[in-house]
Design a protein around this motif. Structure first.
Motif, mmCIF file in Angstrom:
data_model
loop_
_atom_site.group_PDB
_atom_site.id
_atom_site.type_symbol
_atom_site.label_atom_id
_atom_site.label_comp_id
_atom_site.label_asym_id
_atom_site.label_seq_id
_atom_site.Cartn_x
_atom_site.Cartn_y
_atom_site.Cartn_z
ATOM 1 N N LEU A 85 8.188 5.675 0.925
ATOM 2 C CA LEU A 85 7.065 5.709 1.866
ATOM 3 C C LEU A 85 6.992 4.430 2.694
ATOM 4 O O LEU A 85 6.678 4.481 3.895
ATOM 5 C CB LEU A 85 5.757 5.930 1.109
ATOM 6 N N SER A 86 7.282 3.294 2.081
ATOM 7 C CA SER A 86 7.281 2.029 2.822
ATOM 8 C C SER A 86 8.309 2.079 3.950
ATOM 9 O O SER A 86 8.023 1.695 5.092
ATOM 10 C CB SER A 86 7.592 0.860 1.887
ATOM 11 N N CYS A 87 9.509 2.547 3.635
ATOM 12 C CA CYS A 87 10.574 2.616 4.642
ATOM 13 C C CYS A 87 10.222 3.591 5.753
ATOM 14 O O CYS A 87 10.466 3.316 6.942
ATOM 15 C CB CYS A 87 11.892 3.000 3.989
ATOM 16 N N ASP A 88 9.634 4.724 5.390
ATOM 17 C CA ASP A 88 9.224 5.701 6.411
ATOM 18 C C ASP A 88 8.169 5.100 7.345
ATOM 19 O O ASP A 88 8.224 5.283 8.569
ATOM 20 C CB ASP A 88 8.670 6.966 5.754
ATOM 21 N N ALA A 89 7.196 4.383 6.776
ATOM 22 C CA ALA A 89 6.146 3.757 7.589
ATOM 23 C C ALA A 89 6.725 2.666 8.484
ATOM 24 O O ALA A 89 6.334 2.531 9.654
ATOM 25 C CB ALA A 89 5.049 3.190 6.687
ATOM 26 N N ILE A 90 7.656 1.877 7.948
ATOM 27 C CA ILE A 90 8.282 0.806 8.742
ATOM 28 C C ILE A 90 9.063 1.398 9.908
ATOM 29 O O ILE A 90 8.954 0.923 11.057
ATOM 30 C CB ILE A 90 9.206 -0.051 7.857
ATOM 31 N N ARG A 91 9.855 2.426 9.646
ATOM 32 C CA ARG A 91 10.636 3.051 10.725
ATOM 33 C C ARG A 91 9.724 3.551 11.840
ATOM 34 O O ARG A 91 10.007 3.370 13.024
ATOM 35 C CB ARG A 91 11.465 4.206 10.162
ATOM 36 N N ALA A 166 7.220 -9.744 12.416
ATOM 37 C CA ALA A 166 6.853 -9.638 11.004
ATOM 38 C C ALA A 166 6.412 -8.209 10.756
ATOM 39 O O ALA A 166 5.826 -7.565 11.639
ATOM 40 C CB ALA A 166 5.726 -10.601 10.659
ATOM 41 N N VAL A 167 6.695 -7.713 9.572
ATOM 42 C CA VAL A 167 6.249 -6.379 9.187
ATOM 43 C C VAL A 167 5.394 -6.507 7.934
ATOM 44 O O VAL A 167 5.812 -7.080 6.927
ATOM 45 C CB VAL A 167 7.425 -5.419 8.943
ATOM 46 N N SER A 168 4.194 -5.988 8.038
ATOM 47 C CA SER A 168 3.221 -6.018 6.956
ATOM 48 C C SER A 168 3.088 -4.604 6.402
ATOM 49 O O SER A 168 2.751 -3.680 7.134
ATOM 50 C CB SER A 168 1.875 -6.515 7.506
ATOM 51 N N VAL A 169 3.356 -4.428 5.098
ATOM 52 C CA VAL A 169 3.349 -3.098 4.478
ATOM 53 C C VAL A 169 2.338 -3.047 3.334
ATOM 54 O O VAL A 169 2.369 -3.886 2.427
ATOM 55 C CB VAL A 169 4.733 -2.723 3.924
ATOM 56 N N ALA A 170 1.464 -2.057 3.383
ATOM 57 C CA ALA A 170 0.557 -1.765 2.273
ATOM 58 C C ALA A 170 0.971 -0.410 1.712
ATOM 59 O O ALA A 170 1.011 0.580 2.446
ATOM 60 C CB ALA A 170 -0.890 -1.721 2.754
ATOM 61 N N VAL A 171 1.307 -0.369 0.435
ATOM 62 C CA VAL A 171 1.773 0.882 -0.168
ATOM 63 C C VAL A 171 1.144 1.054 -1.544
ATOM 64 O O VAL A 171 1.097 0.118 -2.340
ATOM 65 C CB VAL A 171 3.315 0.918 -0.268
ATOM 66 N N GLY A 194 -5.444 9.131 -3.495
ATOM 67 C CA GLY A 194 -4.201 9.736 -3.048
ATOM 68 C C GLY A 194 -3.144 8.669 -2.831
ATOM 69 O O GLY A 194 -3.388 7.472 -3.041
ATOM 70 N N ASP A 195 -1.955 9.079 -2.404
ATOM 71 C CA ASP A 195 -0.815 8.177 -2.242
ATOM 72 C C ASP A 195 -0.424 8.030 -0.775
ATOM 73 O O ASP A 195 -0.493 9.003 -0.008
ATOM 74 C CB ASP A 195 0.396 8.705 -3.023
ATOM 75 N N GLY A 196 0.014 6.839 -0.391
ATOM 76 C CA GLY A 196 0.443 6.632 0.992
ATOM 77 C C GLY A 196 0.911 5.212 1.248
ATOM 78 O O GLY A 196 0.813 4.333 0.375
ATOM 79 N N ALA A 197 1.426 4.997 2.443
ATOM 80 C CA ALA A 197 1.884 3.668 2.865
ATOM 81 C C ALA A 197 1.610 3.493 4.346
ATOM 82 O O ALA A 197 1.587 4.463 5.111
ATOM 83 C CB ALA A 197 3.380 3.494 2.583
ATOM 84 N N ALA A 198 1.406 2.252 4.754
ATOM 85 C CA ALA A 198 1.214 1.928 6.164
ATOM 86 C C ALA A 198 1.909 0.609 6.464
ATOM 87 O O ALA A 198 1.960 -0.289 5.613
ATOM 88 C CB ALA A 198 -0.277 1.829 6.509
ATOM 89 N N ALA A 199 2.471 0.511 7.664
ATOM 90 C CA ALA A 199 3.179 -0.699 8.078
ATOM 91 C C ALA A 199 2.690 -1.133 9.454
ATOM 92 O O ALA A 199 2.513 -0.295 10.347
ATOM 93 C CB ALA A 199 4.691 -0.453 8.116
ATOM 94 N N ALA A 200 2.471 -2.421 9.617
ATOM 95 C CA ALA A 200 2.070 -2.976 10.908
ATOM 96 C C ALA A 200 3.134 -3.942 11.397
ATOM 97 O O ALA A 200 3.622 -4.783 10.629
ATOM 98 C CB ALA A 200 0.732 -3.706 10.785
ATOM 99 N N VAL A 201 3.518 -3.809 12.663
ATOM 100 C CA VAL A 201 4.447 -4.743 13.297
ATOM 101 C C VAL A 201 3.630 -5.835 13.979
ATOM 102 O O VAL A 201 2.712 -5.545 14.768
ATOM 103 C CB VAL A 201 5.349 -4.037 14.331
ATOM 104 N N ILE A 202 3.953 -7.086 13.673
ATOM 105 C CA ILE A 202 3.238 -8.236 14.234
ATOM 106 C C ILE A 202 4.231 -9.076 15.031
ATOM 107 O O ILE A 202 5.343 -9.348 14.555
ATOM 108 C CB ILE A 202 2.615 -9.073 13.097
ATOM 109 N N TRP A 203 3.829 -9.449 16.237
ATOM 110 C CA TRP A 203 4.724 -10.270 17.066
ATOM 111 C C TRP A 203 3.933 -11.250 17.911
ATOM 112 O O TRP A 203 2.697 -11.197 17.972
ATOM 113 C CB TRP A 203 5.620 -9.389 17.927
ATOM 114 N N ASN A 204 4.653 -12.139 18.585
ATOM 115 C CA ASN A 204 4.044 -13.117 19.486
ATOM 116 C C ASN A 204 4.424 -12.775 20.926
ATOM 117 O O ASN A 204 5.085 -13.552 21.604
ATOM 118 C CB ASN A 204 4.503 -14.530 19.121
ATOM 119 N N ARG A 205 4.011 -11.614 21.364
ATOM 120 C CA ARG A 205 4.279 -11.157 22.719
ATOM 121 C C ARG A 205 2.957 -10.798 23.384
ATOM 122 O O ARG A 205 1.902 -10.825 22.754
ATOM 123 C CB ARG A 205 5.247 -9.961 22.690
#
Length: 350
Positions: A85-91, A166-171, A194-205
């Motif tokens: 789930l982490s990988c799916d959210a990151i992609r 940076a990638v921040s993942v909560a799973v 329930g079960d799940g995952a979420a990923a946030a992309v963080i950048w300096n743009r």
């Protein structure tokens, strides 16, 4: 200034509606559940605030087998599904941001529903083929609010780098802590998580939602009101029946403080992503702060379609916020709370 560029989410494909879930629990745990427990279980699972939940299994037969799942099997399931789930959210998140896996410089993963060593970052790096030099951090024990300090750490480690993200993942695989008994904490947990995952992309743009400032509160006085405890080598969730009132006494004050520190009031916040810990907790926060129903929309939608997924939940709500038209200058807030008792807030601006 660091910004959140995108959010990706992932759930197991298997989901179960509350009505069927309730019937299965009553049938397969009739030798354990007392009449009072069944009454409480039915009351919670018939409440319209949650329609269905996603569970980390391949089908209903595996779900039924939880009754005899060994701790070894449970940790294997946590690791396999947590990684997937982490990988799916990151992609999904990096695709949305328009960046490549090779641009990931920092990876932070938080979870409270399983412990493996090395942590999930090791498995994610392997699965995605990330650089072996990525700065990786595994955070444990932060509870349902963990996504907020995760993001704070990720942006801090990224620093002023302009050539990476940076990638921040909560799973959370909450089902990996499933226990059935007549303890009301277990009855409530089995009815809402329930079960799940979420990923946030963080950048300096220049694009994205600006991370302005974060605030945290850790109050050990209420540590035993929301936590995991070990019994016979297994994690058991503990939830005080007074938790909604405790949340109402602590969370709104932290929201008001982070607003005041930045010359704002809650009325200035246009977009809200509040951890949907449960219907009563959302009602407490709404009532104390005098929020309108629109402020609760994203959190209520997540609770209804996914249940309480622990730490990924507020990022699911924030993803819904990003899907709306956010105008430049709009203020947003992330609100997480859980074990500790902890309250984490992050003020953002579009």
């Amino acid at each position: 200034m660091s910004r959140i560029a995108s959010v990706g989410t992932a759930n197991p494909s298997f989901s179960i509606e509350q009505k069927l879930g309730c019937e299965l629990m009553k049938k397969h745990y009739s030798d354990i559940l007392r009449p009072r427990s069944v009454e409480v279980l039915e009351k919670i699972m018939e409440h319209p605030s949650i329609r269905k939940r996603h569970i980390a299994v391949d089908g209903i037969l595996e779900l039924i087998s939880f009754k005899n799942e060994t701790q070894e099997k449970r940790i294997e399931r946590f690791t396999r599904w947590g990684t997937r789930l982490s990988c799916d959210a990151i992609r999904q998140a990096i695709d949305s941001a328009g960046v490549g896996l090779e641009e990931i410089r920092v990876l932070v993963v938080n979870t409270c529903t399983g412990y493996v060593c090395p942590g999930l970052t090791s498995y994610i790096i392997e699965e995605l083929g990330l650089s072996k030099n990525v700065k990786a951090f595994d955070l444990v024990g932060l509870g349902c609010g963990g996504a907020v300090p995760n993001i704070d750490l990720a942006q801090s480690v990224l620093g002023a780098q302009s050539n990476g993200v940076a990638v921040s993942v909560a799973v959370e695989i909450c089902s990996a802590t499933y226990q059935m008994g007549n303890d009301m904490s277990l009855i409530v947990s089995n009815a809402i998580f329930g079960d799940g995952a979420a990923a946030a992309v963080i950048w300096n743009r220049d694009s994205g939602v600006e991370l302005v400032t974060a605030r945290s509160l850790i109050d050990p006085v209420h540590r035993d009101d929301v936590r995991y405890v070990y019994k016979n080598g297994h994690l058991h969730n503990r939830l005080s029946p007074h938790l909604p009132e405790i949340i109402g006494e602590t969370v709104p004050g932290e929201i008001q403080r982070i607003c005041e520190e930045n010359g704002l009031t809650p009325a200035d916040i246009r977009h809200w992503a509040i951890h949907p810990g449960g219907h009563k907790m959302l009602e407490q926060i709404k009532s104390v702060l005098g929020l309108d129903e629109e402020a609760m929309t994203h959190s209520r939608n997540v609770l209804k379609e996914f249940g309480n997924m622990s730490s990924p939940s507020l990022l699911f709500a924030f993803k819904d916020v990003l899907a709306r038209e956010i105008k430049p200058g709009d203020w947003c807030i992330l609100v997480g709370y859980g074990a500790g008792l902890s309250v984490y807030t992050y003020l953002l601006r579009a």
